[in-house]
Design an enzyme around this catalytic site. Structure first.
Site, PDB file in Angstrom:
ATOM      1  N   THR A  56       0.790  -1.257  -0.033  1.00 47.54           N
ATOM      2  CA  THR A  56       0.089   0.181   0.085  1.00 47.54           C
ATOM      3  C   THR A  56       0.822   1.382  -0.179  1.00 47.54           C
ATOM      4  O   THR A  56       0.910   1.970  -0.938  1.00 47.54           O
ATOM      5  CB  THR A  56      -0.713   0.086   1.185  1.00 47.54           C
ATOM      6  OG1 THR A  56      -1.832  -1.042   1.183  1.00 47.54           O
ATOM      7  CG2 THR A  56      -1.782   1.534   1.414  1.00 47.54           C
ATOM      8  N   ARG A 114     -14.941   4.210   8.565  1.00 50.22           N
ATOM      9  CA  ARG A 114     -14.800   2.964   9.208  1.00 50.22           C
ATOM     10  C   ARG A 114     -13.615   3.112  10.092  1.00 50.22           C
ATOM     11  O   ARG A 114     -12.355   3.581   9.428  1.00 50.22           O
ATOM     12  CB  ARG A 114     -15.388   1.763   8.475  1.00 50.22           C
ATOM     13  CG  ARG A 114     -14.164   1.698   7.134  1.00 50.22           C
ATOM     14  CD  ARG A 114     -14.544   0.414   6.342  1.00 50.22           C
ATOM     15  NE  ARG A 114     -13.777   0.318   5.211  1.00 50.22           N
ATOM     16  CZ  ARG A 114     -13.460  -0.705   4.564  1.00 50.22           C
ATOM     17  NH1 ARG A 114     -14.240  -1.840   4.748  1.00 50.22           N
ATOM     18  NH2 ARG A 114     -12.728  -0.733   3.513  1.00 50.22           N
ATOM     19  N   ASP A 139     -11.889   4.318   1.568  1.00 45.70           N
ATOM     20  CA  ASP A 139     -10.972   4.718   2.491  1.00 45.70           C
ATOM     21  C   ASP A 139      -9.821   5.558   2.193  1.00 45.70           C
ATOM     22  O   ASP A 139      -8.636   5.464   2.504  1.00 45.70           O
ATOM     23  CB  ASP A 139     -10.352   3.321   3.171  1.00 45.70           C
ATOM     24  CG  ASP A 139     -11.414   2.202   3.529  1.00 45.70           C
ATOM     25  OD1 ASP A 139     -12.413   2.452   4.073  1.00 45.70           O
ATOM     26  OD2 ASP A 139     -10.832   0.985   3.338  1.00 45.70           O
ATOM     27  N   TRP A 175     -10.337   1.619  10.776  1.00 49.71           N
ATOM     28  CA  TRP A 175      -9.101   0.627  10.291  1.00 49.71           C
ATOM     29  C   TRP A 175      -8.411   0.196  11.735  1.00 49.71           C
ATOM     30  O   TRP A 175      -8.238   0.948  12.771  1.00 49.71           O
ATOM     31  CB  TRP A 175      -8.175   1.208   9.644  1.00 49.71           C
ATOM     32  CG  TRP A 175      -7.232   0.337   9.084  1.00 49.71           C
ATOM     33  CD1 TRP A 175      -6.955  -1.010   8.853  1.00 49.71           C
ATOM     34  CD2 TRP A 175      -5.799   0.807   8.672  1.00 49.71           C
ATOM     35  NE1 TRP A 175      -5.857  -1.350   8.353  1.00 49.71           N
ATOM     36  CE2 TRP A 175      -5.029  -0.263   8.072  1.00 49.71           C
ATOM     37  CE3 TRP A 175      -5.220   2.033   8.455  1.00 49.71           C
ATOM     38  CZ2 TRP A 175      -3.667  -0.322   7.632  1.00 49.71           C
ATOM     39  CZ3 TRP A 175      -3.776   2.149   7.799  1.00 49.71           C
ATOM     40  CH2 TRP A 175      -3.317   0.994   7.380  1.00 49.71           C
ATOM     41  N   ASP A 210      -7.829   4.615  -1.279  1.00 52.63           N
ATOM     42  CA  ASP A 210      -6.530   5.030  -0.402  1.00 52.63           C
ATOM     43  C   ASP A 210      -5.679   6.318  -1.084  1.00 52.63           C
ATOM     44  O   ASP A 210      -4.400   6.277  -1.189  1.00 52.63           O
ATOM     45  CB  ASP A 210      -5.336   3.868  -0.136  1.00 52.63           C
ATOM     46  CG  ASP A 210      -5.961   2.892   0.664  1.00 52.63           C
ATOM     47  OD1 ASP A 210      -7.169   2.854   0.904  1.00 52.63           O
ATOM     48  OD2 ASP A 210      -5.323   1.747   0.962  1.00 52.63           O
TER      49      ASP A 210
END
Length: 367
Positions: free
Chosen positions: A132, A282, A218, A284, A191
């Protein structure tokens, strides 16, 4: 700093002064003259270093053709000025480039585009994958960094890579303290912006002001302290029908010892997606001590936000165990109910941009 320097002090006229004898001035060696220029000599032992501006233009009309080559040549405190154009490259500003400024030369972020298309699952030449954080088009690790007037984007698309399941594709990996991003555009899908604290309990603060950010899943995430102030945020439509699932705005994983995680304030969130298809966030939860913290306040919310229940669990970790709050939001996606915890007036005074960013040194880039 004032717009112009103060005028020099006035000099009084004194008549009939006796001429003073001329002083004999020792000649400087040629090398010393070249080293200091025509200005006054620095005191003995003092550094003569002066911040420089490194210019970049893809057509070769500046000092450097790529942004990274200008960064590599820069010292701490320098400026990298980027001419209008598109730069397909991955850039990295390491921790040693403290105080670096990266700016678009025109002041219009749409004119200067830094772009690449790696995803977490993209293979490197050695066969491993980027992961990521490694997928980021731009990684900013230096403290006291300023980025202004540029677009950073990750154009990787799920539809073009059905064989890749790790679909995170970061535009900006911000992982330094006292970083400021003004008048920028950050564009991706999943992301988009990683706000990262290399030490989960360390002081890493990032301030985003008067910028544009877009994504779908996200796309504001991480464990640093990040403030999004007067930012335009677009929730990108993935085609879900009304009531379906287009994605999630934020996924903080703030360490439980930290009071402040993410703040979105005075901003506008917009979307062309169908109604009730986006969650605000949300939590993580990659580690047991991660308890996401996020406040969205004084912000316009679109109909695409799930009005009845805008927060959602992350796997088995319930959103109600996180620290999610709203305050004085407006628009068709805003309301107050049991699934939308609100700050009190007294609490709201403690959850402002200035409070988030002050840290232990009183840093205040707000304004």
């Amino acid at each position: 700093m004032p717009d112009s320097a103060a005028p020099p002090p006035s000099r009084s006229r004194t008549a009939h002064r006796r001429p003073r004898p001329k002083r004999r001035t020792a000649l400087l060696p040629v090398a010393a003259v070249a080293a200091v220029g025509l200005g006054a000599l620095p005191p003995a032992g003092a550094s003569a270093a002066v911040a420089a501006t490194r210019t970049v233009a893809a057509d070769g009309s500046a000092q450097y053709r790529t942004v990274q080559s200008a960064i590599d040549a820069s010292a701490a405190g320098d400026t990298v000025s980027i001419a209008k154009g598109t730069y397909k490259e991955v850039i990295n500003v390491p921790t040693g480039k403290k105080g670096l400024t990266i700016k678009g030369a025109t002041g219009n972020a749409e004119d200067v585009v830094i772009t690449y298309d790696n995803a977490a699952g993209t293979k490197k030449p050695d066969g491993s994958t980027y992961g990521t954080a490694g997928s980021a088009t731009a990684t900013f690790s230096a403290p006291d960094l300023t980025v202004t007037g540029v677009t950073v984007q990750n154009t990787w698309l799920r539809s073009e890579h059905p064989d890749i399941t790790a679909t995170q594709a970061v535009a900006v990996n911000a992982q330094g303290d006292r970083q400021v991003f003004r008048n920028d555009r950050f564009i991706a899908h999943q992301d988009t912006v990683l706000n990262w604290a290399p030490s989960a309990t360390g002081q890493y603060r990032q301030y985003f002001r008067a910028s544009f950010i877009s994504g779908d899943v996200d796309f504001l995430f991480g464990n640093a302290t990040a403030v999004y102030d007067r930012v335009n945020i677009t929730l990108r439509d993935r085609g879900a029908a009304a009531g379906g699932n287009n994605g999630y705005l934020a996924a903080p994983n703030t360490h439980s010892a930290k009071k402040y995680g993410f703040l979105i304030t005075g901003s506008t969130i917009s979307s062309s997606a169908q109604a009730n298809t986006f969650s605000l966030g949300r939590p993580w939860h990659p580690t047991d001590d991660a308890v996401g913290q996020l406040v969205i306040r004084d912000t316009a919310l679109p109909a695409a936000v799930r009005v009845a229940a805008p927060w959602t669990d992350f796997g088995t970790f319930p959103w109600k165990s996180a620290r999610f709050h709203e305050y004085a939001n407006t628009g068709p996606g805003a309301t107050v109910n049991a699934n939308r915890p609100q700050l009190t007036v007294a609490q709201a005074a403690d959850y402002t941009a200035a409070r988030y960013l002050a840290g232990t040194d009183g840093w205040n880039p707000v304004g």
